[in-house]
Design a protein around this motif. Structure first.
Motif, PDB file in Angstrom:
ATOM      1  N   GLY A 157      -0.976   0.949  37.738  1.00 14.77           N
ATOM      2  CA  GLY A 157      -0.873   2.384  37.766  1.00 14.77           C
ATOM      3  C   GLY A 157       0.566   2.816  37.871  1.00 14.77           C
ATOM      4  O   GLY A 157       0.888   3.805  38.493  1.00 14.77           O
ATOM      5  N   LEU A 198      -8.335   5.319  36.407  1.00  8.28           N
ATOM      6  CA  LEU A 198      -9.328   4.254  36.355  1.00  8.28           C
ATOM      7  C   LEU A 198      -9.248   3.449  37.648  1.00  8.28           C
ATOM      8  O   LEU A 198      -8.201   3.426  38.301  1.00  8.28           O
ATOM      9  CB  LEU A 198      -9.081   3.363  35.138  1.00  8.28           C
ATOM     10  N   ASP A 232      -9.843  -0.086  38.558  1.00  6.26           N
ATOM     11  CA  ASP A 232      -9.314  -1.444  38.684  1.00  6.26           C
ATOM     12  C   ASP A 232      -9.545  -2.159  37.369  1.00  6.26           C
ATOM     13  O   ASP A 232     -10.047  -1.577  36.412  1.00  6.26           O
ATOM     14  CB  ASP A 232     -10.015  -2.211  39.821  1.00  6.26           C
ATOM     15  N   SER A 233      -9.175  -3.420  37.301  1.00  8.01           N
ATOM     16  CA  SER A 233      -9.514  -4.223  36.128  1.00  8.01           C
ATOM     17  C   SER A 233     -10.241  -5.486  36.548  1.00  8.01           C
ATOM     18  O   SER A 233     -10.491  -6.375  35.742  1.00  8.01           O
ATOM     19  CB  SER A 233      -8.244  -4.583  35.333  1.00  8.01           C
ATOM     20  N   TRP A 259     -13.045  -1.275  32.022  1.00  6.99           N
ATOM     21  CA  TRP A 259     -12.121  -0.163  32.287  1.00  6.99           C
ATOM     22  C   TRP A 259     -10.893  -0.213  31.389  1.00  6.99           C
ATOM     23  O   TRP A 259     -10.448   0.822  30.874  1.00  6.99           O
ATOM     24  CB  TRP A 259     -11.709  -0.145  33.757  1.00  6.99           C
ATOM     25  N   GLU A 260     -10.344  -1.394  31.185  1.00  9.27           N
ATOM     26  CA  GLU A 260      -9.155  -1.514  30.348  1.00  9.27           C
ATOM     27  C   GLU A 260      -9.492  -1.787  28.885  1.00  9.27           C
ATOM     28  O   GLU A 260      -8.812  -1.295  27.991  1.00  9.27           O
ATOM     29  CB  GLU A 260      -8.241  -2.624  30.890  1.00  9.27           C
ATOM     30  N   ARG A 318     -10.406   2.875  28.581  1.00  6.50           N
ATOM     31  CA  ARG A 318      -9.049   3.345  28.269  1.00  6.50           C
ATOM     32  C   ARG A 318      -8.890   3.574  26.760  1.00  6.50           C
ATOM     33  O   ARG A 318      -8.394   4.612  26.309  1.00  6.50           O
ATOM     34  CB  ARG A 318      -8.011   2.337  28.750  1.00  6.50           C
ATOM     35  N   GLN A 356      -3.958   6.137  34.005  1.00  6.80           N
ATOM     36  CA  GLN A 356      -3.424   5.091  34.869  1.00  6.80           C
ATOM     37  C   GLN A 356      -4.564   4.363  35.574  1.00  6.80           C
ATOM     38  O   GLN A 356      -5.681   4.866  35.661  1.00  6.80           O
ATOM     39  CB  GLN A 356      -2.453   5.680  35.897  1.00  6.80           C
ATOM     40  N   ASN A 357      -4.243   3.175  36.068  1.00  7.51           N
ATOM     41  CA  ASN A 357      -5.241   2.340  36.740  1.00  7.51           C
ATOM     42  C   ASN A 357      -4.756   2.034  38.152  1.00  7.51           C
ATOM     43  O   ASN A 357      -3.644   1.538  38.334  1.00  7.51           O
ATOM     44  CB  ASN A 357      -5.440   1.041  35.948  1.00  7.51           C
ATOM     45  N   GLN A 391      -5.875  -0.190  40.153  1.00  4.06           N
ATOM     46  CA  GLN A 391      -5.999  -1.617  40.446  1.00  4.06           C
ATOM     47  C   GLN A 391      -6.573  -1.892  41.843  1.00  4.06           C
ATOM     48  O   GLN A 391      -6.115  -2.765  42.565  1.00  4.06           O
ATOM     49  CB  GLN A 391      -4.643  -2.320  40.272  1.00  4.06           C
TER      50      GLN A 391
END
Length: 370
Positions: free
Chosen positions: A27, A50, A52-53, A59-60, A64, A81-82, A84
């Motif tokens: 992020g 988002l 996390d991954s 999510w990614e 995204r 942004q994530n 995480q």
């Protein structure tokens, strides 16, 4: 978790200026979307956080991508942004987005407490809010977009019953490997599959085995938890795993005990790993959620809000804490077994090249994957 779902009305915008995607692995605010041109500023800016991954690859790899495509097509400025999995970072990202002029904030919460704090701050600044995929309890988001998550759980329960029936299991001991206790969706999934399994337990047709939640949907912890379950109850004959990651953790343990393929395991998300486990015969089913439809619905809604519109929801979801009816769009999930893995490929969610590698090539042919 409990969640509702929402489709959107919404139109694509008129201007065509690009925006840059944002959001590094953690992020990082250094990778933010560029400002929209002057004529597009009137349309506002959309911020997306988002979670996390780690809990799911979606999510990614999916959310995204699809959100970016929709925002770019509409010519709307955006910043994705994530967090995480970091609750402090989640709130920091939200503060940065609000300060930098976001007029719409879409979040996938890490838990309802953190999510509510972010939503409250956004609303205090006049920012429109969307709960994406996960409902923030007592959060008061303007809209909620998700799948019918109780239905997801129902499909998982029915899928496990089908697989146990196919194996002619008698009085099978069923273990339940639930999602994160802080995720409202996990609660909804469990409500769904328990609605199918409890009558089986009550009648004596099935035996209720170990039943435990996995903190933060952490797959490593899931493996440890399931190993303990199997040690305590070595005759487990079925596993209701709440998603593909948890399912794979259980399958890894079953393989060590030469039980893979003998003990049906469920999943969710139709990940490449989950689908390959189904093709191999180690996982009995997954639940496919057409993420593009969810992302497109949320994006259209966000675009409408950024343009000052008030898009209509297709229904409402009851917030179990506040009692409020949250405007929502609920999308329909689909159960996936060996015979219809091809549906996920045909829909473009995974490609044949990703799925049908090495040892899985022959299985793909057997499953009719073109």
């Amino acid at each position: 978790m409990r969640k509702g779902i929402l489709s959107l009305t919404a139109a694509a915008a008129a201007m065509t200026l690009g925006l840059t995607a944002c959001g590094g692995e953690s992020g990082d605010s250094s990778a933010q979307s560029s400002a929209a041109p002057a004529e597009n500023k009137a349309a506002g800016k959309i911020g997306v956080i988002l979670p996390d991954s780690k809990s799911s690859a979606r999510w990614e790899t999916a959310d995204r991508k699809y959100l970016e495509e929709a925002f770019k097509a509409a010519g709307i400025a955006y910043d994705i942004q994530n967090a995480q999995g970091d609750k402090t970072q989640f709130q920091t990202i939200a503060d940065q987005m609000i300060t930098s002029g976001a007029t719409v904030l879409m979040i996938v919460n890490l838990d309802s407490g953190t999510g509510k704090a972010v939503l409250d701050k956004a609303k205090a600044q006049g920012v429109a809010t969307i709960d994406y995929d996960r409902l923030t309890l007592n959060g008061g988001a303007s809209y909620y977009v998700s799948f019918d998550n109780t239905k997801v759980g129902t499909l998982q329960g029915e899928g496990l019953v089908k697989c146990l029936t196919d194996k002619k299991a008698e009085k099978p001991i069923v273990a339940e490997l639930n999602g994160s206790p802080t995720d409202n969706n996990a609660t909804l999934f469990k409500n769904g599959y328990d609605g199918v399994l409890k009558p089986k337990y009550d009648s004596g047709e099935y035996v209720k085995g170990p039943d435990q939640s996995v903190p933060d949907w952490d797959n490593a912890q899931a493996g440890t938890i399931f190993e303990q379950m199997l040690t305590e109850q070595p005759k487990i004959a079925g596993v209701l795993a709440a998603n593909d990651g948890l399912g794979n953790a259980a399958i890894t343990v079953l393989k060590k005990n030469n039980l893979n393929g003998k003990v049906p395991v469920t999943g969710q998300d139709a990940t490449v790993q989950g689908l390959q486990n189904i093709l191999a015969g180690d996982q009995c089913m997954t639940v496919y959620k057409a993420i593009k439809k969810e992302a497109d619905a949320a994006a259209k809604l966000a675009i409408g809000l950024a343009k000052g519109e008030k898009p209509a929801a297709t229904g409402t979801v009851k917030d179990s804490e506040s009692g409020a009816d949250v405007p929502a769009v609920l999308l329909e999930p689909q159960a996936i077994f060996f015979d219809n893995v091809k549906d996920v490929v045909a829909d473009g969610y995974v490609t044949k090249d990703e799925l049908c590698t090495g040892e899985f090539a022959a299985k793909c042919t057997e499953a009719g994957i073109q």
